[in-house]
Design a protein around this motif. Structure first.
Motif, PDB file in Angstrom:
ATOM      1  N   VAL A   1     -46.063  72.669  43.452  1.00  0.00           N
ATOM      2  CA  VAL A   1     -46.904  73.549  42.645  1.00  0.00           C
ATOM      3  C   VAL A   1     -47.986  72.759  41.923  1.00  0.00           C
ATOM      4  O   VAL A   1     -49.165  73.165  41.889  1.00  0.00           O
ATOM      5  CB  VAL A   1     -46.035  74.337  41.647  1.00  0.00           C
ATOM      6  CG1 VAL A   1     -46.893  74.984  40.568  1.00  0.00           C
ATOM      7  CG2 VAL A   1     -45.222  75.404  42.374  1.00  0.00           C
ATOM      8  N   MET A   2     -47.623  71.610  41.347  1.00  0.00           N
ATOM      9  CA  MET A   2     -48.610  70.845  40.591  1.00  0.00           C
ATOM     10  C   MET A   2     -49.670  70.242  41.501  1.00  0.00           C
ATOM     11  O   MET A   2     -50.807  70.033  41.069  1.00  0.00           O
ATOM     12  CB  MET A   2     -47.938  69.762  39.755  1.00  0.00           C
ATOM     13  CG  MET A   2     -47.195  70.301  38.533  1.00  0.00           C
ATOM     14  SD  MET A   2     -48.177  71.467  37.529  1.00  0.00           S
ATOM     15  CE  MET A   2     -49.646  70.514  37.174  1.00  0.00           C
ATOM     16  N   ARG A   3     -49.335  69.976  42.744  1.00  0.00           N
ATOM     17  CA  ARG A   3     -50.351  69.503  43.678  1.00  0.00           C
ATOM     18  C   ARG A   3     -51.455  70.558  43.819  1.00  0.00           C
ATOM     19  O   ARG A   3     -52.656  70.236  43.778  1.00  0.00           O
ATOM     20  CB  ARG A   3     -49.704  69.208  45.027  1.00  0.00           C
ATOM     21  CG  ARG A   3     -50.615  68.501  46.020  1.00  0.00           C
ATOM     22  CD  ARG A   3     -49.824  67.779  47.101  1.00  0.00           C
ATOM     23  NE  ARG A   3     -48.784  68.630  47.676  1.00  0.00           N
ATOM     24  CZ  ARG A   3     -47.473  68.407  47.548  1.00  0.00           C
ATOM     25  NH1 ARG A   3     -47.040  67.364  46.851  1.00  0.00           N
ATOM     26  NH2 ARG A   3     -46.596  69.214  48.118  1.00  0.00           N
ATOM     27  N   VAL A   4     -51.065  71.811  43.932  1.00  0.00           N
ATOM     28  CA  VAL A   4     -52.040  72.904  44.040  1.00  0.00           C
ATOM     29  C   VAL A   4     -52.823  73.062  42.737  1.00  0.00           C
ATOM     30  O   VAL A   4     -54.054  73.206  42.744  1.00  0.00           O
ATOM     31  CB  VAL A   4     -51.313  74.219  44.403  1.00  0.00           C
ATOM     32  CG1 VAL A   4     -52.255  75.406  44.264  1.00  0.00           C
ATOM     33  CG2 VAL A   4     -50.760  74.154  45.809  1.00  0.00           C
ATOM     34  N   ILE A   5     -52.116  73.065  41.612  1.00  0.00           N
ATOM     35  CA  ILE A   5     -52.783  73.257  40.319  1.00  0.00           C
ATOM     36  C   ILE A   5     -53.745  72.115  40.029  1.00  0.00           C
ATOM     37  O   ILE A   5     -54.873  72.326  39.554  1.00  0.00           O
ATOM     38  CB  ILE A   5     -51.727  73.404  39.199  1.00  0.00           C
ATOM     39  CG1 ILE A   5     -51.019  74.760  39.334  1.00  0.00           C
ATOM     40  CG2 ILE A   5     -52.358  73.259  37.823  1.00  0.00           C
ATOM     41  CD1 ILE A   5     -49.888  74.978  38.346  1.00  0.00           C
ATOM     42  N   ASN A   6     -53.335  70.881  40.330  1.00  0.00           N
ATOM     43  CA  ASN A   6     -54.201  69.721  40.067  1.00  0.00           C
ATOM     44  C   ASN A   6     -55.432  69.731  40.975  1.00  0.00           C
ATOM     45  O   ASN A   6     -56.549  69.420  40.524  1.00  0.00           O
ATOM     46  CB  ASN A   6     -53.415  68.429  40.259  1.00  0.00           C
ATOM     47  CG  ASN A   6     -52.393  68.206  39.149  1.00  0.00           C
ATOM     48  OD1 ASN A   6     -52.568  68.683  38.032  1.00  0.00           O
ATOM     49  ND2 ASN A   6     -51.338  67.491  39.455  1.00  0.00           N
ATOM     50  N   GLU A   7     -55.258  70.079  42.233  1.00  0.00           N
ATOM     51  CA  GLU A   7     -56.408  70.152  43.139  1.00  0.00           C
ATOM     52  C   GLU A   7     -57.393  71.220  42.688  1.00  0.00           C
ATOM     53  O   GLU A   7     -58.619  71.018  42.729  1.00  0.00           O
ATOM     54  CB  GLU A   7     -55.922  70.443  44.563  1.00  0.00           C
ATOM     55  CG  GLU A   7     -55.195  69.270  45.209  1.00  0.00           C
ATOM     56  CD  GLU A   7     -54.551  69.647  46.538  1.00  0.00           C
ATOM     57  OE1 GLU A   7     -54.624  70.852  46.914  1.00  0.00           O
ATOM     58  OE2 GLU A   7     -53.977  68.763  47.197  1.00  0.00           O
ATOM     59  N   HIS A   8     -56.856  72.351  42.230  1.00  0.00           N
ATOM     60  CA  HIS A   8     -57.727  73.417  41.726  1.00  0.00           C
ATOM     61  C   HIS A   8     -58.471  72.953  40.471  1.00  0.00           C
ATOM     62  O   HIS A   8     -59.678  73.241  40.312  1.00  0.00           O
ATOM     63  CB  HIS A   8     -56.892  74.661  41.415  1.00  0.00           C
ATOM     64  CG  HIS A   8     -57.684  75.816  40.888  1.00  0.00           C
ATOM     65  ND1 HIS A   8     -58.432  76.638  41.690  1.00  0.00           N
ATOM     66  CD2 HIS A   8     -57.851  76.276  39.616  1.00  0.00           C
ATOM     67  CE1 HIS A   8     -59.029  77.556  40.949  1.00  0.00           C
ATOM     68  NE2 HIS A   8     -58.688  77.358  39.687  1.00  0.00           N
TER      69      HIS A   8
END
Length: 413
Positions: A199-206
């Motif tokens: 989840v944090m991979r997605v949030i950080n990329e965003h």
């Protein structure tokens, strides 16, 4: 001498004044028989005092079973006080004092804790929320209006990859806040560590693309070592919030998490119904939330207007107002109320009108995911409902200029 004051709704089949004294004795220096060691001096120093007893009415039947048989039961407002030196500024011992054995006394056929006033020593002894409203707004980047949020749905059963995909849609759709359901913990299908990393991979990329980091409250509820380790993983992965179920971890669990945490603590009240649903037994929300805010809760669930549960709207609003009010005059201990449970944009205007501000998190699961035009439209519709609420524009009129909101009105109703 500093004192603690607690207010109750009391029903008794005994003489009310005698019942009040029994309660005061049971919760301080007295017992069921007079003892020579309870001297007048000791009782004056350490005994609880009946500060106020007002008769409200009478009935022929008791509200609760197992009490003293009587031809008439009297309802009262009761206030009792205790010297702080009996227990010191200790939240676990405060709970045992104001909400302990008194519920079990045979003189009691109904008892509900309705109010609490604490001396300043409690604010000195406990850290309270580390982030509260201001810190939550800073970390989420939402400076105006409510945080528009949602819950991963279904509550359990999704894999890590399916959860990550749902988060991807939500952050792309402009949501401010996402949370695990309280039932989503560390199961084999969606393990905590894998879920956080994905989840944090997605949030950080965003966040790198847009500059907006969505706040995700990961449910770390567990034993103390588990919660500390899980918190540290969320922090290391760049997360900005953790969540715990209060009635599961207890006051000590929250206090210890607060001492360790470097992130806001989203406090879930799962199990609240067994403490409050019977009107003649348990707690009002206002005194209950005081203890958890002192212990360190940054966000407090308050249910929602026209919710899917049994709680009436006036109780929900009273709960939200209590969270927004200072714990004591010199210790505001700011926390943010969280509205949830069957919410859509239809509740926005009434919620805003009732509490007079937008310092809140408004979470809608089905109200976002069920939008016929998709998740992005669901987020936009909920946000525009709050724009209308704060600008004082009728929802239907505002929807004329906002297609996502117009489409939402059809399925919200």
């Amino acid at each position: 001498m500093e004192r603690i004051y607690a207010s109750y709704w009391l029903e008794t089949g005994d003489d009310p004044a005698r019942a009040a004294e029994v309660i005061a004795g049971e919760q301080s220096s007295g017992t069921f028989v007079a003892l020579p060691t309870e001297t007048p001096e000791l009782k004056e120093r350490s005994g609880a005092r009946v500060e106020r007893l007002d008769i409200l009415g009478h009935s022929k039947q008791p509200s609760l079973p197992g009490g003293m048989p009587s031809q008439r039961y009297t309802q009262c407002e009761l206030e009792i006080s205790w010297p702080l030196e009996n227990l010191g500024p200790s939240l676990p011992n405060l709970m045992a004092t104001i909400a302990g054995n008194l519920f079990e006394l045979r003189q009691v056929s109904g008892l509900r804790l309705t109010g609490l006033r604490l001396p300043p020593a409690f604010a000195r002894a406990y850290q309270g929320p580390a982030f509260g409203i201001a810190g939550t707004r800073r970390l989420s980047g939402v400076t105006h209006g409510p945080l528009i949020g949602t819950i991963i749905k279904p509550s359990v059963g999704l894999s890590v990859d399916e959860t990550v995909q749902q988060v991807r849609e939500l952050v792309s759709g402009g949501v401010d806040f996402i949370k695990d359901d309280e039932l989503q913990a560390d199961g084999a299908r969606c393990p905590f560590d894998e879920r956080v990393r994905g989840v944090m991979r997605v949030i950080n990329e965003h966040a790198e693309r847009t500059g907006k980091k969505v706040m995700m409250a990961f449910n770390l509820t567990g034993d103390l070592d588990q919660m500390r380790r899980r918190h540290d993983l969320v922090l290391a992965e760049g997360g900005t919030c953790v969540m715990a179920s209060l009635n599961s971890i207890g006051l000590i669990g929250l206090q210890e998490l607060r001492r360790h945490a470097q992130l806001p603590i989203h406090a879930h009240r799962a199990g609240w119904g067994y403490l409050t649903r019977c009107p003649q037994l348990g707690w009002d929300y206002a005194p209950w939330q005081m203890l958890w805010r002192l212990a360190g809760a940054d966000h407090m669930h308050v249910n929602g207007l026209r919710n899917k549960f049994s709680e009436p709207d006036d109780s929900v609003i009273a709960a939200a107002r209590s969270v927004l009010s200072p714990v004591m005059p010199d210790a505001p201990l700011s926390a943010m109320p969280v509205f949830s449970s069957g919410q859509t944009g239809l509740q926005a205007a009434d919620t805003y009108r009732a509490i007079g501000c937008a310092d809140l998190i408004h979470t809608a699961g089905g109200g976002i995911f069920g939008h016929p035009q998709g998740v992005s439209a669901g987020v936009e519709a909920l946000r525009e409902s709050w724009v209308a609420a704060m600008e004082g524009v009728p929802l239907e009129r505002h929807a004329e200029r906002h297609p996502a909101l117009q489409a939402a009105l059809g399925f919200w109703k």
